[in-house]
Each structure stands twice: as structure tokens, then as C-alpha cells.
Design a protein around this motif. Sequence first.
Motif, PDB file in Angstrom:
ATOM      1  N   UNK A 146       0.833  -1.209   0.000  1.00 48.91           N
ATOM      2  CA  UNK A 146       0.000   0.000   0.000  1.00 48.91           C
ATOM      3  C   UNK A 146       0.868   1.260   0.000  1.00 48.91           C
ATOM      4  N   UNK A 147       1.951   1.245   0.780  1.00 48.66           N
ATOM      5  CA  UNK A 147       2.870   2.390   0.804  1.00 48.66           C
ATOM      6  C   UNK A 147       3.478   2.603  -0.585  1.00 48.66           C
ATOM      7  N   UNK A 148       3.801   1.523  -1.271  1.00 48.09           N
ATOM      8  CA  UNK A 148       4.370   1.636  -2.618  1.00 48.09           C
ATOM      9  C   UNK A 148       3.370   2.274  -3.577  1.00 48.09           C
ATOM     10  N   UNK A 149       2.106   1.913  -3.426  1.00 48.33           N
ATOM     11  CA  UNK A 149       1.074   2.511  -4.276  1.00 48.33           C
ATOM     12  C   UNK A 149       0.870   3.983  -3.929  1.00 48.33           C
ATOM     13  N   UNK A 150       0.925   4.321  -2.643  1.00 47.74           N
ATOM     14  CA  UNK A 150       0.770   5.710  -2.212  1.00 47.74           C
ATOM     15  C   UNK A 150       1.849   6.601  -2.812  1.00 47.74           C
ATOM     16  N   UNK A 151       3.068   6.092  -2.836  1.00 45.66           N
ATOM     17  CA  UNK A 151       4.213   6.909  -3.234  1.00 45.66           C
ATOM     18  C   UNK A 151       4.597   6.754  -4.699  1.00 45.66           C
ATOM     19  N   UNK A 152       4.128   5.675  -5.337  1.00 45.03           N
ATOM     20  CA  UNK A 152       4.556   5.395  -6.705  1.00 45.03           C
ATOM     21  C   UNK A 152       5.973   4.885  -6.781  1.00 45.03           C
ATOM     22  N   UNK A 153       6.507   4.441  -5.649  1.00 42.88           N
ATOM     23  CA  UNK A 153       7.889   3.960  -5.600  1.00 42.88           C
ATOM     24  C   UNK A 153       7.945   2.434  -5.618  1.00 42.88           C
ATOM     25  N   UNK A 154       9.071   1.866  -6.039  1.00 44.48           N
ATOM     26  CA  UNK A 154       9.239   0.413  -5.966  1.00 44.48           C
ATOM     27  C   UNK A 154       9.251  -0.055  -4.504  1.00 44.48           C
ATOM     28  N   UNK A 155       8.898  -1.300  -4.311  1.00 42.40           N
ATOM     29  CA  UNK A 155       8.875  -1.885  -2.968  1.00 42.40           C
ATOM     30  C   UNK A 155      10.220  -1.714  -2.275  1.00 42.40           C
ATOM     31  N   UNK A 156      11.304  -1.985  -2.982  1.00 43.22           N
ATOM     32  CA  UNK A 156      12.630  -1.914  -2.368  1.00 43.22           C
ATOM     33  C   UNK A 156      12.941  -0.510  -1.869  1.00 43.22           C
ATOM     34  N   UNK A 157      12.551   0.509  -2.627  1.00 38.32           N
ATOM     35  CA  UNK A 157      12.779   1.896  -2.199  1.00 38.32           C
ATOM     36  C   UNK A 157      11.999   2.210  -0.932  1.00 38.32           C
ATOM     37  N   UNK A 158      10.743   1.770  -0.894  1.00 35.69           N
ATOM     38  CA  UNK A 158       9.908   1.986   0.283  1.00 35.69           C
ATOM     39  C   UNK A 158      10.533   1.329   1.514  1.00 35.69           C
ATOM     40  N   UNK A 159      10.983   0.095   1.358  1.00 38.14           N
ATOM     41  CA  UNK A 159      11.569  -0.635   2.485  1.00 38.14           C
ATOM     42  C   UNK A 159      12.827   0.075   2.984  1.00 38.14           C
ATOM     43  N   UNK A 160      13.660   0.516   2.073  1.00 39.07           N
ATOM     44  CA  UNK A 160      14.904   1.183   2.482  1.00 39.07           C
ATOM     45  C   UNK A 160      14.618   2.478   3.229  1.00 39.07           C
ATOM     46  N   UNK A 161      13.590   3.211   2.809  1.00 34.59           N
ATOM     47  CA  UNK A 161      13.235   4.435   3.521  1.00 34.59           C
ATOM     48  C   UNK A 161      12.718   4.112   4.926  1.00 34.59           C
ATOM     49  N   UNK A 162      11.952   3.043   5.053  1.00 35.18           N
ATOM     50  CA  UNK A 162      11.449   2.638   6.366  1.00 35.18           C
ATOM     51  C   UNK A 162      12.591   2.183   7.269  1.00 35.18           C
ATOM     52  N   UNK A 163      13.545   1.449   6.708  1.00 36.43           N
ATOM     53  CA  UNK A 163      14.709   1.020   7.486  1.00 36.43           C
ATOM     54  C   UNK A 163      15.497   2.230   7.968  1.00 36.43           C
ATOM     55  N   UNK A 164      15.708   3.189   7.084  1.00 39.95           N
ATOM     56  CA  UNK A 164      16.449   4.393   7.464  1.00 39.95           C
ATOM     57  C   UNK A 164      15.745   5.155   8.580  1.00 39.95           C
ATOM     58  N   UNK A 165      14.402   5.070   8.609  1.00 41.57           N
ATOM     59  CA  UNK A 165      13.638   5.780   9.633  1.00 41.57           C
ATOM     60  C   UNK A 165      13.601   5.034  10.963  1.00 41.57           C
ATOM     61  N   UNK A 166      13.918   3.721  10.942  1.00 42.82           N
ATOM     62  CA  UNK A 166      13.953   2.993  12.213  1.00 42.82           C
ATOM     63  C   UNK A 166      13.324   1.620  12.215  1.00 42.82           C
ATOM     64  N   UNK A 167      12.782   1.160  11.090  1.00 39.29           N
ATOM     65  CA  UNK A 167      12.171  -0.164  11.053  1.00 39.29           C
ATOM     66  C   UNK A 167      13.231  -1.236  11.256  1.00 39.29           C
ATOM     67  N   UNK A 168      12.962  -2.164  12.208  1.00 37.10           N
ATOM     68  CA  UNK A 168      13.947  -3.194  12.525  1.00 37.10           C
ATOM     69  C   UNK A 168      13.634  -4.564  11.990  1.00 37.10           C
ATOM     70  N   UNK A 169      12.344  -4.882  11.848  1.00 34.86           N
ATOM     71  CA  UNK A 169      11.912  -6.166  11.297  1.00 34.86           C
ATOM     72  C   UNK A 169      10.420  -6.059  11.010  1.00 34.86           C
ATOM     73  N   UNK A 170       9.849  -7.124  10.447  1.00 30.09           N
ATOM     74  CA  UNK A 170       8.429  -7.113  10.121  1.00 30.09           C
ATOM     75  C   UNK A 170       7.726  -8.346  10.659  1.00 30.09           C
ATOM     76  N   UNK A 171       6.464  -8.204  11.052  1.00 24.47           N
ATOM     77  CA  UNK A 171       5.669  -9.369  11.443  1.00 24.47           C
ATOM     78  C   UNK A 171       5.248 -10.142  10.192  1.00 24.47           C
ATOM     79  N   UNK A 172       4.422 -11.139  10.360  1.00 23.14           N
ATOM     80  CA  UNK A 172       4.072 -11.989   9.221  1.00 23.14           C
ATOM     81  C   UNK A 172       2.632 -11.878   8.782  1.00 23.14           C
ATOM     82  N   UNK A 173       1.923 -10.852   9.234  1.00 21.55           N
ATOM     83  CA  UNK A 173       0.504 -10.734   8.945  1.00 21.55           C
ATOM     84  C   UNK A 173       0.194 -10.480   7.482  1.00 21.55           C
TER      85      UNK A 173
END
Length: 358
Positions: A146-173
Motif C-alpha cells: 500500500x505504501x508503494x502505491x501511495x508513493x509510486x515507488x518500488x517496494x525496495x525503495x519503500x523498504x529502504x526508507x522505512x529502514x532508514x527511519x527505524x524499522x527493525x523487522x516485520x511481522x508476518x501478517x
Amino acid sequence: MIDFEALETSLVNGGRLSDADALALFASPDLLRIGSLAARVNRQRNGDRVYFNVNRHINYTNICVNRCTFCAFSKGADDEGCYTLALNDILQKCSEATVAGATEVHMVGGLHPDLPFDFYLEMLSAIRADNPGLHIKAFTAVEIDYFAKLTGQPILTVIRELIDAGLGSMPGGGAEIFAEVVRQKICPEKISGARWLEVIETVHQAGLKTNATMLFGHLETAADRVDHLARLRALQDRTGGFQAFIPLAFQPDNTRVPGARGVGGVDALKTLAISRLYLDNFQHIKAYWVMLGLKIAQVALYFGVNDIDGTVVEEKIGHDAGADSPQLLDKEQLCSLIRKAGKQPVERDTLYNVLRVY
């Protein structure tokens, strides 16, 4: 009839459970034999250790553009009971978690139609600044898409921005069940199972660990469950990025799935045990006490399970659907539950580093 002796010999010597054998186990009435086999495989891998962590769940919004029939949590923006937590409220909950000794905050929410991507980046950055010792495990693959659709960015770019902001891991939901026919009945607006796997593979390639889940006890068949496990095992073979597998027992109350049956204790234990046997490349199988209930979660420790989740605190998604478990357990209660099953409690952090052996 399944040849348990031959199967046990194969599994303890590193053989893989086939799809046909997994289906035969689901059909078998011999629950205790299945549990005994799963317990032996688990003991070979994890000994008598049972892991838990001190964590807190924060569901930051229940407003969601999707209307999955199995979900009692999501609301429209004008529905009674809808909410979106302000950043200060989120930070307050995180500070309370830190004071209580938590090492992890577990954060997921609905797909909010109006929140910009910057909201999530700001949320991560603020939590990290205020609580540097708190690991942030957040966002499902559905949210990442959903974040990728909001921003028009590739999944990998979205993930890297989240990691840079502080994301440490993800649940499995968000995995629910991969079988498309069933998925179209319980969550037709949600991303497909194939897309979930694609997003998670990208997350693993970016260096983040995740968990994996399967929602069971609704409209799926045993074959659908085995198919789900097979796709997870294949992805784990490629990436090694999954930490734990968590079968989630469907809660039928307050949901809208016609004909859904719910989960009994026998089915829950059998599913956990077969998951342990099939997912030979997963180190950890978790009994999520929130949805299983405390007694079944405790018995599951003799059915191949070696993780019982954590303190949780204020879980909303399962409870909105009818889960009658407590909202939280403290560390002493978790240790007692594990000890009374004859197992050794081990406090871990999110990445399964051992913090204390009891």
C-alpha cells in the motif's frame, strides 16, 4: 494409513516431509502420534527451551480501505469506533513499554486512505529517537504494498526508507491463506498470495527478518494449508529470512465469513505439529496465545512449538474478532506457564538473541 515409523526415521535423519505425507497427517486421527513426532523434531532442533519476549502491540489505526470479510477490526472513516492514534499517543505507549522492560514494539494497522507515507516515516523516527532500546517490528506485506502505491515507488525503495527511519523487522501478517479461490472469499480486496510472497522476498533481500503466518479454520481445506506451507518453505529456501511461523486460529465471532467453522483444540494442535514437521527450514514455531488461548498454547509446547510470543499488551485485532484471552501477560505469568509444561523459559529479543535463561 501413514507409516509413522518410516516417517520418523526419515525426519530425524534430515528428510523432508512431502506434500502427500502432510495431507495424510492432516487426515490421520492419531493426534498424539503426530504430536510426539513433532515434539521429537523440535527437541532435536531447540531442546526444551521455549522463547518469549517482553513486547507491546500498538494498532495505530483501524481505518482501512479494505473490507475483508474475516476481519472485525477494520472500520470506515465515518464508522462508529474508528480511530487513528496521534503521534504523541503512540510515543506515550512506547514509553510505557520501555518503562515496563519491553524490548519490542509490534505495530500494524489498517490501510488508512488519508495518511501520507511521511506519517509512517515520522512515526518510526520519533519512536527511535525517544526509545532507542526498543526494536520496532512493524507493517505487514499488505501495508508495504500500500505504501508503494501511495508513493509510486518500488517496494525496495519503500523498504529502504522505512529502514532508514527505524524499522527493525516485520511481522508476518496479511498472508492469511494463499489459495486464491478461498482468498477471494475472505479478503478479495487484499493483495494476492503471490504478491505477499513477492513483497516479503524483497524485504528479505533488503536485509530485514520477518515472520510468516497462516490464518486457518475458516473456509480452507487441508490441501490449502499444505499449499500455503509449501510456498513458505520454498521462499525460505531462497532467502532464509523467516524467523518464526505462526499459525493464526481464525476467530469467527463478529466476522462475516458464511460457513466458517472456527478452530477446535485438536485442529489447532495438529496444525501446529504438522507445521513443525513440514517447515524444516524454520527454526521457530510460535503458539500465539492471544488467538489459541492459554491452555491450548501451553499444550502446544508438546506438539512441536518452541515460542509462545510475548507480553503483548492491548491487542485489538484478534480480540475484536472474539478472542477471549487476556489482553496481556506479564513476564512471571509467561515463565510460569512454560515451567508448568516442564519446559525452560528463555527471554529473547526480536531477533532471537537470548536475554535471559530462567
